[in-house]
Design an enzyme around this catalytic site. Structure first.
Site, PDB file in Angstrom:
ATOM      1  N   SER A   1      14.088 -18.642  70.746  1.00 44.40           N
ATOM      2  CA  SER A   1      14.094 -17.911  72.020  1.00 44.40           C
ATOM      3  C   SER A   1      13.549 -16.497  71.840  1.00 44.40           C
ATOM      4  O   SER A   1      12.912 -15.952  72.744  1.00 44.40           O
ATOM      5  CB  SER A   1      15.494 -17.887  72.636  1.00 44.40           C
ATOM      6  OG  SER A   1      16.443 -17.381  71.728  1.00 44.40           O
ATOM      7  N   GLU A   2      13.787 -15.893  70.658  1.00 41.86           N
ATOM      8  CA  GLU A   2      13.190 -14.588  70.361  1.00 41.86           C
ATOM      9  C   GLU A   2      12.916 -14.430  68.868  1.00 41.86           C
ATOM     10  O   GLU A   2      13.574 -15.046  68.030  1.00 41.86           O
ATOM     11  CB  GLU A   2      14.092 -13.429  70.812  1.00 41.86           C
ATOM     12  CG  GLU A   2      14.116 -13.162  72.300  1.00 41.86           C
ATOM     13  CD  GLU A   2      15.346 -13.724  72.967  1.00 41.86           C
ATOM     14  OE1 GLU A   2      15.424 -13.680  74.207  1.00 41.86           O
ATOM     15  OE2 GLU A   2      16.226 -14.230  72.244  1.00 41.86           O
ATOM     16  N   VAL A   3      11.941 -13.569  68.580  1.00 43.83           N
ATOM     17  CA  VAL A   3      11.638 -13.103  67.226  1.00 43.83           C
ATOM     18  C   VAL A   3      11.556 -11.583  67.299  1.00 43.83           C
ATOM     19  O   VAL A   3      11.005 -11.037  68.261  1.00 43.83           O
ATOM     20  CB  VAL A   3      10.303 -13.681  66.703  1.00 43.83           C
ATOM     21  CG1 VAL A   3       9.959 -13.110  65.329  1.00 43.83           C
ATOM     22  CG2 VAL A   3      10.367 -15.208  66.635  1.00 43.83           C
TER      23      VAL A   3
ATOM     24  N   HIS B 239      21.131 -11.165  71.391  1.00 40.26           N
ATOM     25  CA  HIS B 239      21.229 -11.754  70.057  1.00 40.26           C
ATOM     26  C   HIS B 239      20.151 -11.239  69.101  1.00 40.26           C
ATOM     27  O   HIS B 239      20.405 -11.109  67.895  1.00 40.26           O
ATOM     28  CB  HIS B 239      21.293 -13.291  70.151  1.00 40.26           C
ATOM     29  CG  HIS B 239      20.041 -14.029  69.843  1.00 40.26           C
ATOM     30  ND1 HIS B 239      19.051 -14.232  70.777  1.00 40.26           N
ATOM     31  CD2 HIS B 239      19.625 -14.645  68.702  1.00 40.26           C
ATOM     32  CE1 HIS B 239      18.081 -14.944  70.220  1.00 40.26           C
ATOM     33  NE2 HIS B 239      18.399 -15.207  68.969  1.00 40.26           N
TER      34      HIS B 239
END
Length: 306
Positions: free
Chosen positions: A46-48, A77
């Protein structure tokens, strides 16, 4: 630059292979915007996060956050997981990390505090949301029902109507009647696309945070987050959405002064149970701070070829 080092962690959990996956690039110097977006798309988490030297030396780092399709100004997160990773390193751009880290982000300055276990090892982190609660337009229940493929009668409006809420990143927040309804929810991408055209600014994607409160403890919440327009069909833990929900619920309480702890349980339906711990402080009728905290577990480390 032929390769770049990465570390992955599971966030908002004390158990490996639960929680929300995050890839951290601890030293992103030399990477272009295009390469950052390509790396985020390659991981398909979902994210980096990409860590860069701070513009102000009083801060710890500049952190950029990418989803598989776009850069975003803030997320929960990624900050918790990035703090966990950097807190375990001997130094960050020549400076030893302390227990309080300050990240420069598009949404503003994000303060993070490390959580340590009984042996003094970094076990997680807590962050303060970078912006006060802001509310956008209310959303009709039919739109939420179509997007989530649920019966419109299962959407609760007694506490609040479905509404766009943000403490750094906006989400459509809606309460449903029970766990069964929450479990049946399934994103309808075509309905999301229509809702996105109506309710989202041009530079943001429309995402829904559905929740229900447990009957025996109204401050223990089960939630799910859907963002199919951002190639995130479902997210197992969404700190930014949880923070927005906590701030919204606190703002609606009749007491003008309040300090409440809220637990958000998410990702259960995905097999990646997450626990997000919130502390919301309200005084003189306004929410002044939202702390978003949780534990983390390291999973992988390696090098990504460019």
């Amino acid at each position: 630059m032929d390769s770049v080092a990465y570390i992955t962690v599971d966030v908002f959990t004390g158990e490996r292979f639960s929680g929300n996956q995050l890839a951290v690039i601890p030293d992103a110097r030399g990477l272009s915007d295009t390469q950052m977006q390509q790396i985020a798309a390659e991981f398909r988490y979902s994210e980096v996060t990409f860590v860069l030297p701070p513009e102000d030396p009083a801060n710890t780092a500049r952190v950029r956050i990418f989803t598989p399709t776009m850069e975003i100004p803030f997320a929960g997160h990624p900050n918790v997981g990035t703090a966990f990773v950097l807190g375990g390193q001997p130094e960050i751009f020549g400076n030893a990390p302390g227990d309080v880290l300050r990240f420069e982000e598009k949404a503003g300055l994000v303060a993070t505090a490390l959580i340590r276990d009984d042996d003094g090892r970094v076990a997680g982190a807590g962050i303060l949301a970078p912006q006060p609660l802001s509310l956008g337009p209310q959303i009709d229940t039919d739109t939420i029902a179509h997007c989530a493929s649920i019966d419109v009668r299962a959407i609760c409006t007694e506490t609040h109507a479905p509404i766009i809420a943000s403490v750094g990143l906006p989400f459509a927040v809606a309460e449903v009647t029970d766990l069964e309804t929450l479990g049946r929810a399934c994103p309808n991408t075509a309905a999301f696309a229509g809702a996105g055209r109506r309710f989202s600014p041009e530079d943001e994607q429309f995402a829904i945070f559905l929740y229900t409160r447990l009957p025996d403890n109204p401050w223990h919440v089960r939630a799910r987050m859907f963002a199919p327009l951002d190639n995130v069909i479902e997210d197992p833990a969404t700190g930014s959405a949880s923070g927005a929900l906590g701030a919204l619920l606190a703002s609606l309480q009749p007491a003008s002064d309040l300090d409440i702890d809220i637990t958000i349980e998410q990702g259960v339906e995905m097999g990646r149970r997450s626990l997000i711990e919130l502390n919301v402080h309200k005084s003189d009728g306004l929410v002044h701070s939202v702390r978003i905290a949780g534990r983390c577990v390291a999973v992988m480390r390696g090098n990504l070829s460019l």
